[in-house]
Design a protein around this motif. Structure first.
Motif: not given
Length: 611
Positions: A49-51, A53-59, A166-169, A484-487
């Protein structure tokens, strides 16, 4: 009888028609719902399940991004553990692909030797790693491209699985950002370097403190005056090192910067060795921390006259006669003192804080606080003047069990910060982040590096995770708001000790044979090298018949031994994979088998009772 037979025939036909109708209905339902993909992550730690922060970044992606995963999946000599982790990486990347709706394209390559895939892996800068002297070269890296920009992770280490997302982001941010983030640095200390003159009078440039030298690789560092009355809101982050005697106008500028969503990292220090306070007269230490006015408004208490002492985290230092002394105010923090679930600290193992202050907090409003670093519950505070004397007997004598408690020395705040100035109203301000650290000497070279020489060049070698802590903090806070929103992800490794023991027994059966073959191979190569060196030193000489035969024999032996080694390793991998298949089969079939046996037993019992 004929009537009953017709009835039974009708009932059988009716049942068959019912079964056929049920099959058709299931097929129809399957076809109807096939366009909707139903996914549920049922792993304990939500590994897939992606964080947010990742969902917002990809969007937010505006251009297509290609992700290239390189892994030797077809090589039978690659350990099963690495293959399992590669599968996990691929599944996480697939989540990105699904989430992006076509903006992210995943390509998977198997860089076999002497192939175009291997050539491209090397061209991108992936590091091949030899698993053994005669074993395969492992490629396990990630390359991300967007337009003419690319970024990579040279080697994906299973030990860093919790940081994978986090590294992927980070790669996504690097290949999609227009320019490098700009980070402001406010300090009276020469953290960014300064001109220096050598003994011959020639001038040069001191590169500055080691953490800032490292930060220059990824960030555009700009000095900000300690008398600034305005902070550029285009700064991705502002770092303050040991702020002293700031004017109200400067504090107001910082207050406004945070209120507008700026990210701030503050290293305060009750006793700064880098600033020379350890040698100053006591009166000089009466200066107050300029940031206290802002801290109080944010719900933070910090006493600039107090230093934390912790007997469990005491660091060894040299005494006046060269003897080793345990200094309780020089804190050596290990895994027990770091927040294991936060992306900034989850990978840190050891840190050194020479004379740190502590924070207490009662945050209000929508502010949230996360203590990142803390002492043990046996810590207490001492006066900074007493800490400065380094009288260990006196420092230990101040220990009273009733006064001990855990102290927070690094605290992360997030939310909308209230203004410390009445004329400002940040109630409608943007969400910001502030990291408070109770020591600035952790950044100073003598406390985080040691000089070393490499290929004739002087370099600073890290001696602890102080630099990693700073890099993580700045990358997390200045790289992108999304980061900041990546867990930190959970661990998906649940070792089966019995299974591991079985694997070890399988491997032990092959170790002796493998070592013997390796020794034979080394001896054969030595013979080959000796013959070839003789030929190189005297090329005009023609090899004798005996030498040619020896050379040919050695080459054949080398080939045969390599073949035997490959066969042996293939058998080892085959045995391990068969063991894995057996365990999978047991896992899949055991429960259905038990259910069937239970059902049969239950049916037999009912039949016996009925008869």
């Amino acid at each position: 009888m004929r009537h009953n037979g017709a009835l039974n025939c009708f009932l059988k036909s009716y049942r068959l028609l019912g079964l056929a109708a049920l099959a058709v209905a299931l097929a129809a339902i399957n076809i109807l719902i096939s366009p909707w993909v139903i996914r549920q992550d049922i792993t304990e730690n939500k590994l897939y399940t992606l964080s947010q922060g990742t969902i917002d970044l990809v969007a937010s992606l505006e251009h297509p991004v290609t992700v290239k995963l390189y892994f030797n999946s077809s090589d039978p000599q690659i350990p099963v553990m690495l293959k399992q982790y590669a599968q996990q990486v691929r599944e996480v990347l697939n989540e990105y692909v699904v989430l992006s709706h076509g903006d992210i394209i995943l390509e998977v390559y198997d860089p076999e030797p002497d192939t175009r895939a291997e050539d491209w892996a090397l061209r991108y800068g992936l590091r091949g790693q030899m698993l053994s002297p005669a074993g395969p070269v492992l490629y396990f890296g990630l390359v991300m491209t967007c337009g003419d920009k690319d970024a990579l992770i040279p080697m994906l280490d299973p030990r860093g699985a919790s940081m994978l997302e986090y590294r992927i982001d980070q790669l996504l941010v690097k290949v999609t950002e227009e320019r490098r983030p700009v980070v402001g640095v406010m300090s009276e200390l020469p953290v960014l370097g300064h001109p220096v003159a050598d003994v011959m009078g020639a001038t040069g440039i001191d590169r500055g403190w080691a953490p800032f030298v490292e930060l220059r690789d990824n960030f555009d560092l700009r000095s900000v005056s300690s008398a600034a009355t305005h902070i550029d809101d285009h700064l991705s982050s502002l770092i303050m090192v040991n702020p002293r005697q700031l004017s109200d106008d400067t504090l107001r500028a910082i207050d406004t910067y945070v209120g507008q969503g700026g990210h701030l990292i503050v290293f305060v220090d009750p006793l700064s060795y880098a600033g020379g306070e350890a040698e100053e007269i006591p009166r000089a230490m009466d200066r107050h921390c300029s940031m206290t006015q802002l801290f109080e408004k944010w719900g933070i208490s910090y006493n600039p006259q107090k230093v934390v002492a912790d007997l469990q985290a005491a660091s060894p230092i040299k005494g006046p006669r060269g003897q080793l002394l345990e200094n309780p105010v020089w804190l050596s923090l290990y895994r027990g003192g770091v927040q294991p679930d936060h992306i900034i600290t989850s990978q840190l193992a050891t840190l050194l804080f020479p004379a740190a202050g502590a924070f207490t907090y009662v945050v209000t409003g929508d502010l949230t606080a996360v203590p990142l670093l803390h002492t043990s519950k046996s810590s207490y505070t001492v006066d900074a003047r007493t800490a400065k004397t380094q009288n260990m007997t006196r420092l230990r004598a101040l220990y009273k069990e009733s006064d001990t408690e855990e102290h927070v020395i690094a605290l992360l705040l997030r939310g909308r910060f209230p203004s410390a100035f009445d004329s400002e109203n940040h109630a409608l301000g943007k969400t910001a982040a502030v990291l408070l650290v109770g020591d600035s000497d952790l950044l100073y070279n003598p406390f985080c590096t040691k000089p070393s020489s490499r290929y004739g060049t002087s370099v600073d070698q890290p001696i602890n995770d102080n630099i990693a802590f700073v890099l993580n903090a700045v990358e997390n806070m200045a790289g992108s708001d999304y980061l900041l929103n990546i867990r930190s992800r959970g661990n998906n490794v649940y070792p089966f000790t019995i299974v591991q023991q079985m694997l070890r027994e399988v491997q032990v059966r092959y170790i002796a044979q493998e070592q013997a073959l390796e020794q034979q191979l080394a001896a054969t190569r030595a013979q080959l090298k000796a013959i070839e060196q003789q030929n190189e030193q005297a090329p005009q000489l023609v090899l004798t018949e005996t030498q040619r035969n020896a050379l040919e024999t050695s080459r054949k032996q080398e080939y045969q031994i390599k073949q035997q080694l490959r066969t042996l390793r293939r058998e080892l991998t085959g045995d391990i994979e068969r063991l894995g298949m057996l365990i999978k089969a047991v896992n899949m079939l055991l429960m259905p088998l038990l259910v069937c046996l239970f059902g049969i037993g239950f049916w037999l019992i009912r039949r016996v009772r009925a008869s």
